[in-house]
Structures are given as C-alpha cells and as structure tokens.
Design a protein around this motif. Sequence first.
Motif, PDB file in Angstrom:
ATOM      1  N   ILE A   1       0.890  -1.325  -0.003  1.00  0.00           N
ATOM      2  CA  ILE A   1       0.070   0.088  -0.108  1.00  0.00           C
ATOM      3  C   ILE A   1       0.858   1.082   0.033  1.00  0.00           C
ATOM      4  O   ILE A   1       0.510   2.266  -0.808  1.00  0.00           O
ATOM      5  N   MET A   2       2.028   1.341   0.725  1.00  0.00           N
ATOM      6  CA  MET A   2       2.804   2.355   0.845  1.00  0.00           C
ATOM      7  C   MET A   2       3.602   2.676  -0.662  1.00  0.00           C
ATOM      8  O   MET A   2       3.530   3.767  -1.124  1.00  0.00           O
ATOM      9  N   GLU A   3       4.025   1.554  -1.219  1.00  0.00           N
ATOM     10  CA  GLU A   3       4.440   1.633  -2.229  1.00  0.00           C
ATOM     11  C   GLU A   3       3.575   2.060  -3.561  1.00  0.00           C
ATOM     12  O   GLU A   3       3.744   2.752  -4.388  1.00  0.00           O
ATOM     13  N   ALA A   4       2.678   1.354  -3.522  1.00  0.00           N
ATOM     14  CA  ALA A   4       1.362   1.921  -4.415  1.00  0.00           C
ATOM     15  C   ALA A   4       1.128   3.390  -4.355  1.00  0.00           C
ATOM     16  O   ALA A   4       0.946   3.946  -5.465  1.00  0.00           O
ATOM     17  N   THR A   5       1.106   3.595  -3.202  1.00  0.00           N
ATOM     18  CA  THR A   5       0.724   5.010  -2.975  1.00  0.00           C
ATOM     19  C   THR A   5       1.726   6.035  -3.435  1.00  0.00           C
ATOM     20  O   THR A   5       1.491   7.199  -4.453  1.00  0.00           O
ATOM     21  N   CYS A   6       3.049   5.684  -3.215  1.00  0.00           N
ATOM     22  CA  CYS A   6       4.211   6.456  -3.755  1.00  0.00           C
ATOM     23  C   CYS A   6       4.251   6.521  -5.136  1.00  0.00           C
ATOM     24  O   CYS A   6       4.457   7.302  -6.150  1.00  0.00           O
ATOM     25  N   ILE A   7       3.979   5.283  -5.821  1.00  0.00           N
ATOM     26  CA  ILE A   7       4.202   5.056  -7.402  1.00  0.00           C
ATOM     27  C   ILE A   7       2.763   6.049  -7.975  1.00  0.00           C
ATOM     28  O   ILE A   7       3.102   6.565  -8.897  1.00  0.00           O
ATOM     29  N   ALA A   8       1.845   6.029  -7.404  1.00  0.00           N
ATOM     30  CA  ALA A   8       0.794   6.855  -7.800  1.00  0.00           C
ATOM     31  C   ALA A   8       1.032   8.241  -8.038  1.00  0.00           C
ATOM     32  O   ALA A   8       0.932   8.789  -8.991  1.00  0.00           O
ATOM     33  N   ILE A   9       1.652   8.757  -6.896  1.00  0.00           N
ATOM     34  CA  ILE A   9       2.235  10.134  -6.667  1.00  0.00           C
ATOM     35  C   ILE A   9       3.281  10.275  -7.951  1.00  0.00           C
ATOM     36  O   ILE A   9       3.127  11.432  -8.634  1.00  0.00           O
ATOM     37  N   PHE A  10       4.329   9.434  -8.020  1.00  0.00           N
ATOM     38  CA  PHE A  10       5.256   9.386  -9.078  1.00  0.00           C
ATOM     39  C   PHE A  10       4.830   9.481 -10.445  1.00  0.00           C
ATOM     40  O   PHE A  10       4.859  10.181 -11.392  1.00  0.00           O
ATOM     41  N   THR A  11       3.619   8.718 -10.616  1.00  0.00           N
ATOM     42  CA  THR A  11       2.924   8.562 -11.975  1.00  0.00           C
ATOM     43  C   THR A  11       2.311   9.690 -12.439  1.00  0.00           C
ATOM     44  O   THR A  11       2.334  10.180 -13.504  1.00  0.00           O
ATOM     45  N   ALA A  12       1.644  10.245 -11.342  1.00  0.00           N
ATOM     46  CA  ALA A  12       1.029  11.714 -11.503  1.00  0.00           C
ATOM     47  C   ALA A  12       1.683  12.535 -11.971  1.00  0.00           C
ATOM     48  O   ALA A  12       1.444  13.312 -12.792  1.00  0.00           O
ATOM     49  N   GLU A  13       2.727  12.826 -11.380  1.00  0.00           N
ATOM     50  CA  GLU A  13       3.702  13.841 -11.571  1.00  0.00           C
ATOM     51  C   GLU A  13       4.364  13.600 -12.921  1.00  0.00           C
ATOM     52  O   GLU A  13       4.424  14.590 -13.545  1.00  0.00           O
ATOM     53  N   PHE A  14       4.764  12.533 -13.262  1.00  0.00           N
ATOM     54  CA  PHE A  14       5.309  12.145 -14.729  1.00  0.00           C
ATOM     55  C   PHE A  14       4.274  12.588 -15.646  1.00  0.00           C
ATOM     56  O   PHE A  14       4.473  13.102 -16.655  1.00  0.00           O
ATOM     57  N   CYS A  15       3.247  12.089 -15.524  1.00  0.00           N
ATOM     58  CA  CYS A  15       2.019  12.496 -16.504  1.00  0.00           C
ATOM     59  C   CYS A  15       1.933  13.886 -16.838  1.00  0.00           C
ATOM     60  O   CYS A  15       1.625  14.234 -17.718  1.00  0.00           O
ATOM     61  N   LEU A  16       1.532  14.667 -15.640  1.00  0.00           N
ATOM     62  CA  LEU A  16       1.807  16.090 -15.617  1.00  0.00           C
ATOM     63  C   LEU A  16       2.633  16.735 -16.462  1.00  0.00           C
ATOM     64  O   LEU A  16       2.755  17.739 -17.180  1.00  0.00           O
ATOM     65  N   ARG A  17       3.922  16.173 -16.126  1.00  0.00           N
ATOM     66  CA  ARG A  17       5.200  16.565 -16.934  1.00  0.00           C
ATOM     67  C   ARG A  17       5.088  16.488 -18.536  1.00  0.00           C
ATOM     68  O   ARG A  17       5.528  17.176 -19.128  1.00  0.00           O
TER      69      ARG A  17
END
Length: 161
Positions: free
Chosen positions: A87-103
């Motif tokens: 759950i911690m890993e998935a949350t962090c990856i979701a944040i990284f993915t959102a930032e990547f997509c926005l970039r």
Amino acid sequence: GGEEVDLKLQKEALTWAKKALGYGGDASMTWRERLWQFLDDPGSSKSAMRFTMVLLCVIVFSTVTFCLETLPEFYEHEAKTTSVWFIMEATCIAIFTAEFCLRVISTPNIRTYFHETMNQVDIVAIMPFYIEIALTGVQIPGLAVFRVVRLGRGFRLFKVS
C-alpha cells in the motif's frame, strides 16, 4: 555578506533570463506553460517550492520503505496487495506517476523530454511496479531484478533537488 550578494545576483540573473526567454510570471502564459513552470521551477512560486519539497519527502520515504521491506524481520516472500508495504509502495508510485503524466502533458518539447536522462530515470523508477503487477502469478525467472531496478527512484532526488 558576500553570500547574500551572490543569492541576490542569482535571483536577478534568473529573473532577467526568464524575461529574455519569455518565461515567467507572464499573464499570457497558457495553462500548460504555467503547469510546466510549476513542475520544473521550484523557485517560480511558494506553491511550486512546497510541491517540490513534498515530492522530495515522498522519494525519500519510498526509498527508505523499499530498503526496510527487504530486512529479514519485515520481508514477505509473497507480498500481498493488502500488505502495508504494498500500500505504501502503490501510493508513492501513484504520486510519481501523476507527476510524470503532468510533466509529459505540459512539456514544451515532448521529444527533448524523453531524451533527457533524468526523465528516463523517472520511467525506470515507475515502470517495474506496473510490470510486476501485470505479471503477478506468472513464474518468470529473474523477475526479482525488477525490484532492484526500482531503486532507481533514488536518482530522482538529483532531478528534483
């Protein structure tokens, strides 16, 4: 003293460069340009600086939890999607993915973006998680290598800082 002068000179030089390049607090900027500035220039606003600091904390948290998860007292050979680590890993990856997509959405030049090494580090840090999810239950020798590749997210500290 001299340090204050250096900082002031840096800010003035940055302001001059932004004006010369047509980059900065211009009201005529599109939403994509404003988003790119927010994501790419922590000095562009207090909000951008806060976002960068939160992202740095998430990177450190993700890296530390990744390392802790491998310690014998915490290690789970068959980690379940309901485990705290997942759950911690998935949350962090979701944040990284959102930032990547926005970039990706806001980048001024998509080709240049994907050719930059630090942006490739983002992909290398994010993709193994999704590959592991897609291959859940499939027995492939060497799949554990993806877990080690995920340590690449530590290099994101260089990009964000």
